[in-house]
Design an enzyme around this catalytic site. Structure first.
Site, PDB file in Angstrom:
ATOM      1  N   GLY A  71      43.275  28.243  66.956  1.00  0.00           N
ATOM      2  CA  GLY A  71      43.853  27.251  67.857  1.00  0.00           C
ATOM      3  C   GLY A  71      45.219  26.784  67.368  1.00  0.00           C
ATOM      4  O   GLY A  71      46.138  26.565  68.167  1.00  0.00           O
ATOM      5  N   CYS A 108      41.482  12.182  53.745  1.00  0.00           N
ATOM      6  CA  CYS A 108      41.966  12.085  52.373  1.00  0.00           C
ATOM      7  C   CYS A 108      43.184  12.988  52.201  1.00  0.00           C
ATOM      8  O   CYS A 108      43.090  14.201  52.339  1.00  0.00           O
ATOM      9  CB  CYS A 108      40.859  12.506  51.408  1.00  0.00           C
ATOM     10  SG  CYS A 108      41.290  12.176  49.712  1.00  0.00           S
TER      11      CYS A 108
END
Ligand code: PLP
Length: 383
Positions: free
Chosen positions: A76, A329
């Protein structure tokens, strides 16, 4: 039915999906016996080429497109990058892109990189429901706009943008239109036959196919310039020897998805709603993030006051429950989700958000097992 090899309860289907065993079965001969190069002139190669064309037709069927409009890519991310790069390459006088503040990083990071090279980017805002305002879009599209790129469904909240209308507005003002439909394909019906959409991206691994295969739909009347130079594969639109087993697998996944959409909008939605309503009834201080109506049938993004999602995720991981949090993170520090922040939420609300996403492989029994574990973990963290 559960196909999971262990006892995990997988509620992260927007992250990736389990590979359908029928997809694996379809792929296997192309990993073993049928290894010919589809560009070869001999019949051992030509039959591989035929398998690619069969897969192309299945994907075209799922999208209401023509097979000539299907370009196989690696993922994608590549499809998204290719659509934007092409629109900018076609006309040097159009170097403006309109997109939204809540796109996937495969659009956001590309946009930021282009902005550093002088391309102008308009980032459409969203409201507290995660929705764009079509009047903002209308105002944003200019004479020099190369492309409007808007996601069909948000990967974090599941919120659906009014893509057909957005495409009409963009095209009427002379810009090309692309949609990142990676999260929408296979979950809601999409028919490109009469749409104004020029380009659309999808990804195999959100569709019960393995990771590493994608598609860029390019409408046959739309000019497309590949940014890859090399062989004439994919009708000269995507150089590089085709990933045949994965293309064949994606064809099978598309064929299954076309039939499974009813299940996705029925059983999967019922399961999601049951999960969400039970959780909301079991705990105080919970809020669903994003528009609850204009939403994918499989996604539930919930903020849980007084709970850091990272801590909850660790506890749920110990219980074998997979889901994802409202912060990412990056280089050792936790950044609240750009999607939830763009919706105007506080950092605390974003950091206390958890995404549960379902698929046809989830069962009611799994949900009944997961719910008390989630409730207990939240109570423990709050205490
Ligand atoms: N766009 C959206 C909305 C996504 O959710 C994802 C993957 O999470 C992508 C693009 C990237 O797809 P891929 O992982 O195939 O590169």
């Amino acid at each position: 039915m559960s196909i999971l090899p262990t006892d995990i309860i997988y509620l992260d289907n927007n992250g990736t999906t389990a590979v359908d065993p029928l997809v694996v079965e379809e792929m296997l001969p192309y990993l073993t016996d049928f290894y010919g190069n589809p560009s070869s002139a001999y019949s051992f190669g030509r039959q591989i080429k035929e398998a690619i064309e069969v897969a192309r037709e299945k994907i075209a069927d799922l999208l209401g497109a023509s097979p000539t409009e299907i370009i196989f890519t690696s993922c994608g991310t590549e499809s998204n990058n290719a659509a934007i790069a092409s629109a900018l390459a076609i006309d040097p006088d159009r170097q403006h892109i309109v997109t939204s503040a809540v796109e996937h990083s495969a659009i956001i990071k590309h946009g930021e990189a282009l902005a550093r090279r002088g391309v102008e980017i308009t980032w459409l805002p969203v409201d507290a429901q995660g929705q764009i305002d079509l009047a903002d879009l209308e105002n944003a599209v200019r004479e020099d706009t190369a492309l409007v790129s808007l996601m069909w469904a948000n990967n974090e909240t599941g919120v659906l943008f009014p893509i057909e209308k957005a495409a009409e507005i963009s095209r009427a003002k002379g810009a090309l239109f692309h949609s990142d439909a990676v999260q929408a394909i296979g979950k809601i019906p999409i028919d490109l036959a009469h749409s104004k959409i020029n380009f659309l991206s999808l990804s195999g691994h959100k569709l019960h196919c393995p990771k590493g295969i994608g598609v860029l739909y390019a409408n046959r009347k739309s000019r497309f310039n590949s940014y890859l130079y090399g062989g004439a594969q994919e009708n000269g639109k995507r150089a590089g020897t085709e990933n045949v087993p994965y293309i064949v697998g994606l064809g099978k996944a598309a064929e299954i998805a076309a039939k499974a959409i009813e299940e996705e909008t029925g059983n999967v939605k019922d399961l999601r709603d049951h999960f969400e309503n039970t959780l909301l009834a079991s705990l105080d201080g919970l809020e669903v993030n994003g528009d609850r109506i204009e939403r994918l049938p499989n996604t539930s993004n919930i903020s849980i006051s007084g709970v850091e999602s990272e801590a909850l995720l660790i506890m749920l991981d110990h219980e074998g429950i997979c889901c994802s949090g409202g912060s990412a993170c990056t280089t050792g520090s936790l950044h609240p989700s750009h999607v939830l922040m763009a919706m105007g939420y506080s950092t605390d609300r974003a950091r206390s958000s958890v995404r549960f996403s379902f698929s046809r492989y989830n069962t009611r029994a799994e949900v009944e097992r997961a719910l008390p574990k989630i409730v207990a973990a939240v109570k423990k963290l709050r205490a």
